[in-house]
Design a protein around this motif. Structure first.
Motif, PDB file in Angstrom:
ATOM      1  N   ARG A 104      12.088  40.058  39.012  1.00 47.00           N
ATOM      2  CA  ARG A 104      10.768  39.401  39.075  1.00 47.00           C
ATOM      3  C   ARG A 104      10.566  38.711  40.417  1.00 47.00           C
ATOM      4  O   ARG A 104       9.476  38.746  40.985  1.00 47.00           O
ATOM      5  CB  ARG A 104      10.618  38.414  37.932  1.00 47.00           C
ATOM      6  N   ALA A 105      11.611  38.056  40.904  1.00 50.47           N
ATOM      7  CA  ALA A 105      11.502  37.366  42.185  1.00 50.47           C
ATOM      8  C   ALA A 105      11.309  38.370  43.326  1.00 50.47           C
ATOM      9  O   ALA A 105      10.474  38.155  44.208  1.00 50.47           O
ATOM     10  CB  ALA A 105      12.746  36.512  42.421  1.00 50.47           C
ATOM     11  N   LEU A 106      12.065  39.469  43.312  1.00 48.56           N
ATOM     12  CA  LEU A 106      11.911  40.489  44.354  1.00 48.56           C
ATOM     13  C   LEU A 106      10.505  41.085  44.347  1.00 48.56           C
ATOM     14  O   LEU A 106       9.971  41.443  45.395  1.00 48.56           O
ATOM     15  CB  LEU A 106      12.949  41.598  44.185  1.00 48.56           C
ATOM     16  N   ALA A 107       9.905  41.178  43.180  1.00 45.34           N
ATOM     17  CA  ALA A 107       8.556  41.749  43.070  1.00 45.34           C
ATOM     18  C   ALA A 107       7.512  40.874  43.759  1.00 45.34           C
ATOM     19  O   ALA A 107       6.420  41.356  44.075  1.00 45.34           O
ATOM     20  CB  ALA A 107       8.193  41.964  41.607  1.00 45.34           C
ATOM     21  N   THR A 108       7.831  39.603  44.018  1.00 41.72           N
ATOM     22  CA  THR A 108       6.876  38.721  44.692  1.00 41.72           C
ATOM     23  C   THR A 108       6.889  38.889  46.206  1.00 41.72           C
ATOM     24  O   THR A 108       6.020  38.368  46.889  1.00 41.72           O
ATOM     25  CB  THR A 108       7.156  37.230  44.368  1.00 41.72           C
ATOM     26  N   ILE A 117      15.791  41.571  52.665  1.00 39.91           N
ATOM     27  CA  ILE A 117      16.726  41.002  51.691  1.00 39.91           C
ATOM     28  C   ILE A 117      17.702  42.068  51.200  1.00 39.91           C
ATOM     29  O   ILE A 117      18.913  41.838  51.128  1.00 39.91           O
ATOM     30  CB  ILE A 117      15.962  40.367  50.495  1.00 39.91           C
ATOM     31  N   VAL A 118      17.202  43.246  50.881  1.00 39.57           N
ATOM     32  CA  VAL A 118      18.073  44.314  50.378  1.00 39.57           C
ATOM     33  C   VAL A 118      19.065  44.753  51.454  1.00 39.57           C
ATOM     34  O   VAL A 118      20.266  44.873  51.193  1.00 39.57           O
ATOM     35  CB  VAL A 118      17.238  45.513  49.876  1.00 39.57           C
ATOM     36  N   LEU A 119      18.584  44.980  52.667  1.00 43.10           N
ATOM     37  CA  LEU A 119      19.472  45.452  53.723  1.00 43.10           C
ATOM     38  C   LEU A 119      20.497  44.395  54.136  1.00 43.10           C
ATOM     39  O   LEU A 119      21.664  44.709  54.351  1.00 43.10           O
ATOM     40  CB  LEU A 119      18.657  45.890  54.943  1.00 43.10           C
ATOM     41  N   ARG A 120      20.075  43.145  54.227  1.00 47.37           N
ATOM     42  CA  ARG A 120      20.987  42.093  54.680  1.00 47.37           C
ATOM     43  C   ARG A 120      21.985  41.681  53.599  1.00 47.37           C
ATOM     44  O   ARG A 120      23.159  41.519  53.858  1.00 47.37           O
ATOM     45  CB  ARG A 120      20.193  40.852  55.122  1.00 47.37           C
ATOM     46  N   PHE A 121      21.502  41.494  52.360  1.00 44.87           N
ATOM     47  CA  PHE A 121      22.353  40.890  51.345  1.00 44.87           C
ATOM     48  C   PHE A 121      22.907  41.879  50.321  1.00 44.87           C
ATOM     49  O   PHE A 121      23.940  41.620  49.730  1.00 44.87           O
ATOM     50  CB  PHE A 121      21.617  39.748  50.649  1.00 44.87           C
ATOM     51  N   TYR A 122      22.241  42.999  50.122  1.00 40.00           N
ATOM     52  CA  TYR A 122      22.794  43.994  49.203  1.00 40.00           C
ATOM     53  C   TYR A 122      23.628  45.019  49.972  1.00 40.00           C
ATOM     54  O   TYR A 122      24.776  45.272  49.644  1.00 40.00           O
ATOM     55  CB  TYR A 122      21.685  44.696  48.412  1.00 40.00           C
ATOM     56  N   LEU A 147      11.419  33.724  55.630  1.00 42.60           N
ATOM     57  CA  LEU A 147      10.237  33.707  54.764  1.00 42.60           C
ATOM     58  C   LEU A 147      10.555  34.250  53.372  1.00 42.60           C
ATOM     59  O   LEU A 147      10.100  33.708  52.359  1.00 42.60           O
ATOM     60  CB  LEU A 147       9.109  34.530  55.393  1.00 42.60           C
ATOM     61  N   ALA A 148      11.333  35.323  53.321  1.00 40.40           N
ATOM     62  CA  ALA A 148      11.667  35.939  52.031  1.00 40.40           C
ATOM     63  C   ALA A 148      12.521  35.009  51.184  1.00 40.40           C
ATOM     64  O   ALA A 148      12.288  34.870  49.974  1.00 40.40           O
ATOM     65  CB  ALA A 148      12.389  37.270  52.250  1.00 40.40           C
ATOM     66  N   LEU A 149      13.504  34.366  51.793  1.00 35.92           N
ATOM     67  CA  LEU A 149      14.356  33.447  51.024  1.00 35.92           C
ATOM     68  C   LEU A 149      13.552  32.258  50.507  1.00 35.92           C
ATOM     69  O   LEU A 149      13.755  31.815  49.369  1.00 35.92           O
ATOM     70  CB  LEU A 149      15.540  32.977  51.870  1.00 35.92           C
ATOM     71  N   ARG A 150      12.635  31.759  51.326  1.00 32.89           N
ATOM     72  CA  ARG A 150      11.784  30.655  50.872  1.00 32.89           C
ATOM     73  C   ARG A 150      10.918  31.118  49.694  1.00 32.89           C
ATOM     74  O   ARG A 150      10.783  30.411  48.699  1.00 32.89           O
ATOM     75  CB  ARG A 150      10.911  30.153  52.011  1.00 32.89           C
ATOM     76  N   ARG A 151      10.363  32.309  49.817  1.00 28.05           N
ATOM     77  CA  ARG A 151       9.522  32.838  48.735  1.00 28.05           C
ATOM     78  C   ARG A 151      10.343  33.052  47.464  1.00 28.05           C
ATOM     79  O   ARG A 151       9.880  32.783  46.360  1.00 28.05           O
ATOM     80  CB  ARG A 151       8.866  34.136  49.170  1.00 28.05           C
ATOM     81  N   ARG A 153      13.058  31.381  46.590  1.00 26.50           N
ATOM     82  CA  ARG A 153      13.346  30.057  46.029  1.00 26.50           C
ATOM     83  C   ARG A 153      12.141  29.513  45.260  1.00 26.50           C
ATOM     84  O   ARG A 153      12.290  28.910  44.205  1.00 26.50           O
ATOM     85  CB  ARG A 153      13.736  29.080  47.132  1.00 26.50           C
ATOM     86  N   ASP A 154      10.943  29.726  45.811  1.00 36.08           N
ATOM     87  CA  ASP A 154       9.728  29.260  45.142  1.00 36.08           C
ATOM     88  C   ASP A 154       9.440  30.061  43.878  1.00 36.08           C
ATOM     89  O   ASP A 154       9.011  29.511  42.872  1.00 36.08           O
ATOM     90  CB  ASP A 154       8.524  29.355  46.082  1.00 36.08           C
ATOM     91  N   ALA A 155       9.671  31.380  43.948  1.00 33.91           N
ATOM     92  CA  ALA A 155       9.346  32.264  42.823  1.00 33.91           C
ATOM     93  C   ALA A 155      10.334  32.124  41.676  1.00 33.91           C
ATOM     94  O   ALA A 155       9.961  32.320  40.516  1.00 33.91           O
ATOM     95  CB  ALA A 155       9.300  33.722  43.286  1.00 33.91           C
ATOM     96  N   ALA A 156      11.578  31.815  41.995  1.00 29.90           N
ATOM     97  CA  ALA A 156      12.597  31.780  40.940  1.00 29.90           C
ATOM     98  C   ALA A 156      13.603  30.652  41.166  1.00 29.90           C
ATOM     99  O   ALA A 156      14.779  30.908  41.411  1.00 29.90           O
ATOM    100  CB  ALA A 156      13.307  33.127  40.862  1.00 29.90           C
ATOM    101  N   PRO A 157      13.161  29.395  41.052  1.00 27.42           N
ATOM    102  CA  PRO A 157      14.114  28.299  41.223  1.00 27.42           C
ATOM    103  C   PRO A 157      15.214  28.341  40.162  1.00 27.42           C
ATOM    104  O   PRO A 157      16.333  27.913  40.405  1.00 27.42           O
ATOM    105  CB  PRO A 157      13.261  27.038  41.102  1.00 27.42           C
ATOM    106  N   GLU A 158      14.881  28.892  39.005  1.00 29.74           N
ATOM    107  CA  GLU A 158      15.884  28.985  37.937  1.00 29.74           C
ATOM    108  C   GLU A 158      17.007  29.950  38.293  1.00 29.74           C
ATOM    109  O   GLU A 158      18.124  29.819  37.813  1.00 29.74           O
ATOM    110  CB  GLU A 158      15.240  29.386  36.600  1.00 29.74           C
ATOM    111  N   LEU A 159      16.743  30.904  39.178  1.00 27.61           N
ATOM    112  CA  LEU A 159      17.786  31.818  39.633  1.00 27.61           C
ATOM    113  C   LEU A 159      18.834  31.053  40.440  1.00 27.61           C
ATOM    114  O   LEU A 159      20.026  31.249  40.260  1.00 27.61           O
ATOM    115  CB  LEU A 159      17.186  32.957  40.463  1.00 27.61           C
ATOM    116  N   ALA A 160      18.383  30.162  41.307  1.00 22.80           N
ATOM    117  CA  ALA A 160      19.316  29.349  42.091  1.00 22.80           C
ATOM    118  C   ALA A 160      20.154  28.468  41.169  1.00 22.80           C
ATOM    119  O   ALA A 160      21.358  28.316  41.364  1.00 22.80           O
ATOM    120  CB  ALA A 160      18.554  28.497  43.104  1.00 22.80           C
TER     121      ALA A 160
END
Length: 168
Positions: A104-108, A117-122, A147-151, A153-160
Motif C-alpha cells: 500500500r505504501a509503495l502504491a503511493t 526504492i526498489v533498485l536501492r533497497f531491494y 522524497l520517496a522515503l518521506r512519502r 513514512r507519511d503513508a505508512a507510519p505503522e510500517l516503521a
C-alpha cells in the motif's frame, strides 16, 4: 543451437525470477510485471552479443524501469497493488501484515520514486548503479530517495513501528 543462444538461455534462466520480483515491486501488478520481464528478456536477447561481455543485468533493470515509467505516463491510470499471495517465497504467511502495508505504501509513490526504492533497497544497487539503470544523475537518485522515503513514512507510519518491534 549456438553458444550465444545457450549463454543467453542460461543467463535468462538464472535471472528471470529476480527480474520478476523487481518488476513486481516496480509495478505492483503481477501480470504487468510478467509482461515487463518478457519485454526485457526479448530486448536483452536481441542485443546479447554486445551485452554478454558487459552488464546484461543492468541493461535488463534499465529496461524494466524505463518501460514501466513509459507505460505509466501513457496510461496515467491508478496503480494496482499486488496481491500478497502473488509473491512466492518460502512461507507465504510470514510477514503478511508487513507486506500488505508495504504494498500500500509503495502504491503511493510515483513510478520514479518507486524505482529508486526498489533498485536501492531491494536490488541493493549503489546510487551510481541505480542512476545508470534509471538513466538519471546520482543527484536525482539521492533526491528521489529522500522524497520517496518521506512519502513512505507519511503513508505508512505503522510500517516503521512494525519494523521497530521486529528488531532485536
Amino acid at each position: 543451437m549456438t553458444s550465444d543462444e545457450e549463454a543467453f538461455r542460461q543467463w535468462a534462466g538464472e535471472r528471470q525470477l529476480g527480474l520478476l520480483r523487481t518488476a513486481l515491486l516496480l509495478t505492483g501488478d503481477h501480470h504487468r510485471a510478467e509482461d515487463l520481464v518478457q519485454e526485457a528478456l526479448t530486448k536483452v536477447a536481441l542485443r546479447w552479443r554486445r551485452l554478454a561481455a558487459g552488464n546484461p543485468d543492468g541493461y535488463a533493470r534499465q529496461i524494466l524501469v524505463r518501460d514501466n515509467i513509459s507505460a505509466w505516463r501513457k496510461t496515467r491510470r491508478e496503480v494496482v497493488v499486488a496481491d500478497p499471495t502473488d509473491i512466492r517465497g518460502p512461507d507465504p504467511t510470514a510477514g503478511v501484515d508487513r507486506r500488505i502495508l508495504l504494498d500500500r505504501a509503495l502504491a503511493t509513490l510515483t513510478p520514479r520514486q518507486r524505482a529508486v526504492i526498489v533498485l536501492r533497497f531491494y536490488d541493493d544497487l549503489t546510487e551510481r548503479d541505480a542512476a545508470e539503470a534509471m538513466g538519471v544523475s546520482v543527484g536525482t537518485v539521492k533526491s528521489q530517495t529522500h522524497l520517496a522515503l518521506r512519502r513512505l513514512r507519511d503513508a505508512a507510519p505503522e510500517l516503521a513501528e512494525l519494523l521497530r518491534e521486529e528488531s532485536p
